[in-house]
Design a protein around this motif. Structure first.
Motif, PDB file in Angstrom:
ATOM      1  N   LYS A  41       0.833  -1.201   0.000  1.00  0.00           N
ATOM      2  CA  LYS A  41       0.000   0.000   0.000  1.00  0.00           C
ATOM      3  C   LYS A  41       0.871   1.256   0.000  1.00  0.00           C
ATOM      4  O   LYS A  41       0.636   2.187  -0.774  1.00  0.00           O
ATOM      5  CB  LYS A  41      -0.911  -0.022   1.227  1.00  0.00           C
ATOM      6  CG  LYS A  41      -1.766   1.201   1.371  1.00  0.00           C
ATOM      7  CD  LYS A  41      -2.593   1.155   2.640  1.00  0.00           C
ATOM      8  CE  LYS A  41      -3.360   2.460   2.763  1.00  0.00           C
ATOM      9  NZ  LYS A  41      -4.007   2.632   4.034  1.00  0.00           N
ATOM     10  N   GLU A  42       1.871   1.270   0.837  1.00  0.00           N
ATOM     11  CA  GLU A  42       2.726   2.446   0.974  1.00  0.00           C
ATOM     12  C   GLU A  42       3.460   2.758  -0.323  1.00  0.00           C
ATOM     13  O   GLU A  42       3.551   3.913  -0.738  1.00  0.00           O
ATOM     14  CB  GLU A  42       3.733   2.256   2.118  1.00  0.00           C
ATOM     15  CG  GLU A  42       3.120   2.140   3.486  1.00  0.00           C
ATOM     16  CD  GLU A  42       2.505   0.766   3.791  1.00  0.00           C
ATOM     17  OE1 GLU A  42       2.809  -0.218   3.076  1.00  0.00           O
ATOM     18  OE2 GLU A  42       1.696   0.692   4.726  1.00  0.00           O
ATOM     19  N   THR A  43       3.974   1.729  -0.966  1.00  0.00           N
ATOM     20  CA  THR A  43       4.714   1.927  -2.207  1.00  0.00           C
ATOM     21  C   THR A  43       3.769   2.373  -3.318  1.00  0.00           C
ATOM     22  O   THR A  43       4.104   3.260  -4.107  1.00  0.00           O
ATOM     23  CB  THR A  43       5.454   0.635  -2.616  1.00  0.00           C
ATOM     24  OG1 THR A  43       6.273   0.234  -1.516  1.00  0.00           O
ATOM     25  CG2 THR A  43       6.318   0.861  -3.838  1.00  0.00           C
ATOM     26  N   GLU A  45       1.033   4.061  -2.947  1.00  0.00           N
ATOM     27  CA  GLU A  45       0.719   5.460  -2.659  1.00  0.00           C
ATOM     28  C   GLU A  45       1.858   6.375  -3.106  1.00  0.00           C
ATOM     29  O   GLU A  45       1.625   7.452  -3.666  1.00  0.00           O
ATOM     30  CB  GLU A  45       0.450   5.654  -1.166  1.00  0.00           C
ATOM     31  CG  GLU A  45      -0.862   5.081  -0.710  1.00  0.00           C
ATOM     32  CD  GLU A  45      -1.047   5.079   0.795  1.00  0.00           C
ATOM     33  OE1 GLU A  45      -0.053   5.304   1.544  1.00  0.00           O
ATOM     34  OE2 GLU A  45      -2.184   4.853   1.242  1.00  0.00           O
ATOM     35  N   GLU A  46       3.086   5.941  -2.880  1.00  0.00           N
ATOM     36  CA  GLU A  46       4.258   6.709  -3.293  1.00  0.00           C
ATOM     37  C   GLU A  46       4.317   6.834  -4.820  1.00  0.00           C
ATOM     38  O   GLU A  46       4.585   7.916  -5.353  1.00  0.00           O
ATOM     39  CB  GLU A  46       5.527   6.029  -2.767  1.00  0.00           C
ATOM     40  CG  GLU A  46       6.792   6.799  -3.038  1.00  0.00           C
ATOM     41  CD  GLU A  46       8.010   6.093  -2.440  1.00  0.00           C
ATOM     42  OE1 GLU A  46       9.079   6.235  -3.037  1.00  0.00           O
ATOM     43  OE2 GLU A  46       7.880   5.414  -1.405  1.00  0.00           O
TER      44      GLU A  46
END
Length: 180
Positions: A41-43, A45-46
Motif C-alpha cells: 500500500k505504501e509503495t 501510494e508513493e
C-alpha cells in the motif's frame, strides 16, 4: 471524465482546487493499478503521488494529451516499473510471479451482471488471483479499465496479438473455473 477538459484547462493555469479534484478523480484507480505491480500500500501510494507530482510539474503540456486516463495509467506503469528496478538494484525486488493481490474493485456491473451473486463475484476474484501475473495486468486493463487493446499494447510494450492471447487465456481460466 466529462469535465476533464474544463479541469485540465484550469490545471494548466495552475488552479490548485481543480488539480485536487483531478487527483481525487483518478487516484483510486491509479492506486489499485500501481498495487498490481508493487504490492504494498505504501509503495503504491508513493508511486501515485509521484505520478501526480509529474502531472503538476508538466501541467502546461497536459492539454495535448488525447486520453488522460490511458496517459495516467502509462505514467503509473512506468513509475511502478522504475520503482521495481530501483528495488532490484537494492535486492528488494518483487517478481511478476509474486504479484497476486489484484481483485475486481467497485461497481463494474451492467444490469445483466447485477444478477451475479456476491459468492460468484468472490469466486471470480479468486479465479483472477490464479491468473499468471502479466495476464492479470492485461485482463485488468482490458476488462476492468476497458482500455482499447492498442493502448494497452503501447503501454506495456507488447503486441495487440499478445493482448488478445492474455485476455483469451484469462477468460478461459475464469470460465472453466466457474463451471466447476
Amino acid at each position: 471524465m466529462n469535465n476533464d477538459i474544463e479541469y485540465i484547462s484550469k490545471i494548466k493555469k495552475g488552479e490548485e482546487a481543480s488539480f485536487r479534484h483531478f487527483v481525487n478523480s483518478y487516484s483510486k484507480d491509479l492506486f489499485y493499478y500501481a498495487q498490481c505491480f508493487v504490492r504494498t500500500k505504501e509503495t503504491a501510494e508513493e508511486v501515485v503521488s509521484d505520478v501526480f507530482l509529474d502531472v503538476w510539474r508538466h501541467r502546461e503540456e497536459i492539454e495535448e494529451i488525447k486520453n488522460i486516463k490511458a496517459w495516467l495509467l502509462t505514467l503509473t506503469h512506468n513509475k511502478a516499473i522504475s520503482y521495481l528496478r530501483k528495488a532490484e538494484n537494492s535486492n528488494e525486488i518483487t517478481s511478476w510471479e509474486e504479484i497476486d493481490s489484484f481483485q475486481i474493485i467497485g461497481n463494474l456491473q451492467t444490469p445483466d451482471e447485477q444478477m451475479i451473486s456476491k459468492e460468484e463475484i468472490a469466486q471470480i476474484n479468486s479465479l483472477i488471483q490464479t491468473l499468471p501475473p502479466k495476464c492479470k495486468v492485461v485482463f485488468a486493463l482490458a476488462k476492468i479499465e476497458r482500455l482499447p487493446y492498442k493502448e494497452i499494447a503501447d503501454m506495456l510494450n507488447i503486441s495487440v496479438k499478445t493482448i488478445n492471447a492474455h485476455v483469451a487465456k484469462a477468460l478461459e481460466i475464469i470460465s472453466s473455473g466457474l463451471k466447476k
